[in-house]
Design a protein around this motif. Structure first.
Motif, PDB file in Angstrom:
ATOM      1  N   VAL A  23     -93.518  80.642  14.376  1.00  0.00           N
ATOM      2  CA  VAL A  23     -92.319  81.425  14.654  1.00  0.00           C
ATOM      3  C   VAL A  23     -91.231  80.453  15.082  1.00  0.00           C
ATOM      4  N   ASP A  24     -90.168  80.340  14.276  1.00  0.00           N
ATOM      5  CA  ASP A  24     -89.052  79.457  14.591  1.00  0.00           C
ATOM      6  C   ASP A  24     -87.909  80.186  15.282  1.00  0.00           C
ATOM      7  N   ALA A  25     -87.848  81.512  15.099  1.00  0.00           N
ATOM      8  CA  ALA A  25     -86.823  82.334  15.743  1.00  0.00           C
ATOM      9  C   ALA A  25     -87.401  83.721  15.946  1.00  0.00           C
ATOM     10  N   THR A  26     -87.048  84.375  17.046  1.00  0.00           N
ATOM     11  CA  THR A  26     -87.578  85.710  17.307  1.00  0.00           C
ATOM     12  C   THR A  26     -86.975  86.719  16.341  1.00  0.00           C
ATOM     13  N   GLY A  27     -87.727  87.790  16.085  1.00  0.00           N
ATOM     14  CA  GLY A  27     -87.238  88.807  15.165  1.00  0.00           C
ATOM     15  C   GLY A  27     -88.366  89.666  14.634  1.00  0.00           C
ATOM     16  N   GLY A  28     -88.173  90.188  13.417  1.00  0.00           N
ATOM     17  CA  GLY A  28     -89.157  91.052  12.798  1.00  0.00           C
ATOM     18  C   GLY A  28     -90.323  90.273  12.225  1.00  0.00           C
ATOM     19  N   PRO A  29     -91.250  90.966  11.572  1.00  0.00           N
ATOM     20  CA  PRO A  29     -92.429  90.301  11.016  1.00  0.00           C
ATOM     21  C   PRO A  29     -92.091  89.161  10.055  1.00  0.00           C
ATOM     22  N   GLU A  30     -90.904  89.205   9.458  1.00  0.00           N
ATOM     23  CA  GLU A  30     -90.536  88.178   8.482  1.00  0.00           C
ATOM     24  C   GLU A  30     -90.406  86.790   9.104  1.00  0.00           C
ATOM     25  N   VAL A  31     -90.329  86.687  10.428  1.00  0.00           N
ATOM     26  CA  VAL A  31     -90.210  85.359  11.049  1.00  0.00           C
ATOM     27  C   VAL A  31     -91.551  84.639  11.116  1.00  0.00           C
ATOM     28  N   LEU A  32     -92.627  85.325  10.751  1.00  0.00           N
ATOM     29  CA  LEU A  32     -93.945  84.692  10.712  1.00  0.00           C
ATOM     30  C   LEU A  32     -94.081  83.926   9.400  1.00  0.00           C
ATOM     31  N   THR A  33     -94.037  82.624   9.457  1.00  0.00           N
ATOM     32  CA  THR A  33     -94.063  81.811   8.238  1.00  0.00           C
ATOM     33  C   THR A  33     -95.271  80.879   8.240  1.00  0.00           C
ATOM     34  N   VAL A  34     -95.762  80.579   7.044  1.00  0.00           N
ATOM     35  CA  VAL A  34     -96.897  79.677   6.883  1.00  0.00           C
ATOM     36  C   VAL A  34     -96.390  78.239   6.829  1.00  0.00           C
ATOM     37  N   VAL A  35     -97.012  77.367   7.622  1.00  0.00           N
ATOM     38  CA  VAL A  35     -96.621  75.956   7.633  1.00  0.00           C
ATOM     39  C   VAL A  35     -97.875  75.086   7.577  1.00  0.00           C
ATOM     40  N   ASP A  36     -97.696  73.855   7.171  1.00  0.00           N
ATOM     41  CA  ASP A  36     -98.767  72.850   7.218  1.00  0.00           C
ATOM     42  C   ASP A  36     -98.504  71.935   8.409  1.00  0.00           C
ATOM     43  N   VAL A  37     -99.485  71.812   9.274  1.00  0.00           N
ATOM     44  CA  VAL A  37     -99.344  70.986  10.481  1.00  0.00           C
ATOM     45  C   VAL A  37    -100.606  70.153  10.650  1.00  0.00           C
ATOM     46  N   PRO A  38    -100.539  69.061  11.404  1.00  0.00           N
ATOM     47  CA  PRO A  38    -101.737  68.248  11.612  1.00  0.00           C
ATOM     48  C   PRO A  38    -102.813  68.987  12.391  1.00  0.00           C
ATOM     49  N   VAL A  39    -104.058  68.681  12.102  1.00  0.00           N
ATOM     50  CA  VAL A  39    -105.166  69.220  12.900  1.00  0.00           C
ATOM     51  C   VAL A  39    -105.088  68.573  14.285  1.00  0.00           C
ATOM     52  N   PRO A  40    -105.090  69.367  15.360  1.00  0.00           N
ATOM     53  CA  PRO A  40    -104.939  68.797  16.699  1.00  0.00           C
ATOM     54  C   PRO A  40    -106.210  68.089  17.171  1.00  0.00           C
ATOM     55  N   THR A  41    -106.040  67.258  18.184  1.00  0.00           N
ATOM     56  CA  THR A  41    -107.149  66.514  18.776  1.00  0.00           C
ATOM     57  C   THR A  41    -107.428  67.061  20.169  1.00  0.00           C
ATOM     58  N   PRO A  42    -108.690  67.362  20.487  1.00  0.00           N
ATOM     59  CA  PRO A  42    -108.982  67.945  21.812  1.00  0.00           C
ATOM     60  C   PRO A  42    -108.793  66.954  22.945  1.00  0.00           C
ATOM     61  N   SER A  43    -108.331  67.441  24.079  1.00  0.00           N
ATOM     62  CA  SER A  43    -108.296  66.659  25.309  1.00  0.00           C
ATOM     63  C   SER A  43    -109.718  66.570  25.853  1.00  0.00           C
ATOM     64  N   PRO A  44    -109.944  65.832  26.925  1.00  0.00           N
ATOM     65  CA  PRO A  44    -111.306  65.725  27.465  1.00  0.00           C
ATOM     66  C   PRO A  44    -111.954  67.061  27.812  1.00  0.00           C
ATOM     67  N   THR A  45    -111.169  68.073  28.162  1.00  0.00           N
ATOM     68  CA  THR A  45    -111.744  69.357  28.586  1.00  0.00           C
ATOM     69  C   THR A  45    -111.521  70.463  27.560  1.00  0.00           C
ATOM     70  N   GLN A  46    -111.257  70.085  26.319  1.00  0.00           N
ATOM     71  CA  GLN A  46    -111.041  71.069  25.263  1.00  0.00           C
ATOM     72  C   GLN A  46    -112.081  70.935  24.163  1.00  0.00           C
ATOM     73  N   ILE A  47    -112.195  72.016  23.374  1.00  0.00           N
ATOM     74  CA  ILE A  47    -112.974  71.977  22.147  1.00  0.00           C
ATOM     75  C   ILE A  47    -112.049  72.322  20.982  1.00  0.00           C
ATOM     76  N   LEU A  48    -112.295  71.707  19.846  1.00  0.00           N
ATOM     77  CA  LEU A  48    -111.576  72.040  18.619  1.00  0.00           C
ATOM     78  C   LEU A  48    -112.462  72.980  17.820  1.00  0.00           C
ATOM     79  N   VAL A  49    -111.918  74.140  17.489  1.00  0.00           N
ATOM     80  CA  VAL A  49    -112.693  75.180  16.809  1.00  0.00           C
ATOM     81  C   VAL A  49    -112.100  75.460  15.437  1.00  0.00           C
ATOM     82  N   ARG A  50    -112.967  75.499  14.437  1.00  0.00           N
ATOM     83  CA  ARG A  50    -112.567  75.967  13.104  1.00  0.00           C
ATOM     84  C   ARG A  50    -112.659  77.485  13.109  1.00  0.00           C
ATOM     85  N   THR A  51    -111.551  78.151  12.948  1.00  0.00           N
ATOM     86  CA  THR A  51    -111.519  79.599  13.114  1.00  0.00           C
ATOM     87  C   THR A  51    -112.169  80.323  11.934  1.00  0.00           C
TER      88      THR A  51
END
Length: 321
Positions: free
Chosen positions: A6-34
């Motif tokens: 979401v880049d700007a608030t508004g209606g459902p149309e503001v939900l856009t698909v993007v490609d972003v890097p896979v994040p890296t977990p911190s020491p107290t996090q887990i990375l989950v494939r949804t």
């Protein structure tokens, strides 16, 4: 990885698909494939700007999946474990970082879509019926949006305690689903709800109203309560309620009005495990049915929000990456 942003608030149309890097977990996090991502009405509040959130952001807080990587200090989960969560911002994505303190193991026999739907809505139903107003056997309560995700689970949990449940719904199909969940009486929103509740309860009114609808039902909720009844306003699907003079609660019968929220009912790990454990145990045993009314592809998040806000959905709905 793909994510919804979401880049700007508004209606459902503001939900856009993007490609972003896979994040890296911190020491107290887990990375989950949804495997499945929960969609909740609160997601629409953030999207519309009703609840502020810094932009841009990836929506969603709930889901289930398989642990793909663990942080260096994580000892309670391993790669390959099935987990679910209800408090991991950025869950509308193929991979999600989940703090270990928020992750819950998913028992065998609980499908991914139900696990992704059970926690936030199930824990909400749990705290409402066990803590906000702890309904007792022979009590009568009113549950608005009885065919929604919380409504269906709240009805089942209440009926299991011996509570008589009255619900409100918008269509015949939803009325049937609410009745199947155990509602003793199912009303339509265009009924005179308070009058019907008084009729059903012999003029007394209900012990509690659980209202996640807000503006459209608030007056009927107050008018449906018996003396010293409790109105638990836990959402505002139809908009925020108007300002209220507390003196009205006196004149209406020394009523109790509360606005609970999930975060205040899972304040530590023990409370989270208690509520989540009860919910998952009930799902695994079959005593609590989590109805997943619709599955949407991740890229169809905007359509999912559109359907949710137009009351076209029943039960819970999920995104499938």
């Amino acid at each position: 990885m793909r994510a919804i942003r979401v880049d700007a608030t508004g209606g459902p149309e503001v939900l856009t698909v993007v490609d972003v890097p896979v994040p890296t977990p911190s020491p107290t996090q887990i990375l989950v494939r949804t495997d499945a991502i929960g969609i909740n009405y609160i997601d629409t509040y953030f999207r519309r700007g009703l609840y502020p959130r810094p932009l841009p952001y990836v929506p969603g807080d709930e889901g289930s999946g398989v642990v793909d990587e663990i942080g260096s200090e994580v000892t309670t989960f391993a790669v390959g474990d099935r987990v679910a969560w209800a408090a991991a911002p950025g869950s509308y994505a193929e991979y999600v970082l989940v703090d270990v303190s928020s992750a819950i193991s998913v028992p065998d026999g609980v499908p991914a879509d139900q696990a992704a739907s059970a926690l936030l809505q199930g824990i909400t139903a749990h705290y409402l019926i066990e803590s906000t107003y702890p309904a007792q056997r022979s009590d009568t309560v009113l549950v608005h949006a009885g065919a929604g995700g919380v409504g269906l689970m709240l009805t089942q949990l209440a009926v299991a305690k011996g509570v008589e449940v009255i619900t409100t719904v918008s269509t015949d199909a939803k009325a049937e689903r609410s009745a199947q969940a155990g509602a003793a009486h199912v009303l339509r929103y265009d009924d005179d709800i308070a009058a019907r509740v008084r009729e059903i309860t012999g003029g007394e009114g209900v012990h509690a109203v659980y209202d996640g609808v807000g503006a459209d039902t608030f007056e009927a909720s107050l008018a449906s309560l018996r003396i010293r009844g409790t109105l638990a306003l836990f959402g505002a699907a139809s908009g925020p309620v108007p300002a209220l003079d507390p003196q009205r609660l006196n004149g209406a019968g020394s009523l109790f009005l509360t606005r609970p929220t999930l975060a205040h009912h899972i304040r530590d790990r023990a409370e989270l495990e208690w509520r989540a454990g009860d919910v998952f145990a009930a799902v695994a045993s079959g005593s609590l049915t989590v109805e997943v009314g619709a599955h949407y592809a991740l890229e169809d998040a905007a359509q999912a929000h559109t359907d949710l806000e137009s009351r076209k959905t029943t039960g819970s709905i999920v995104l499938i990456p």
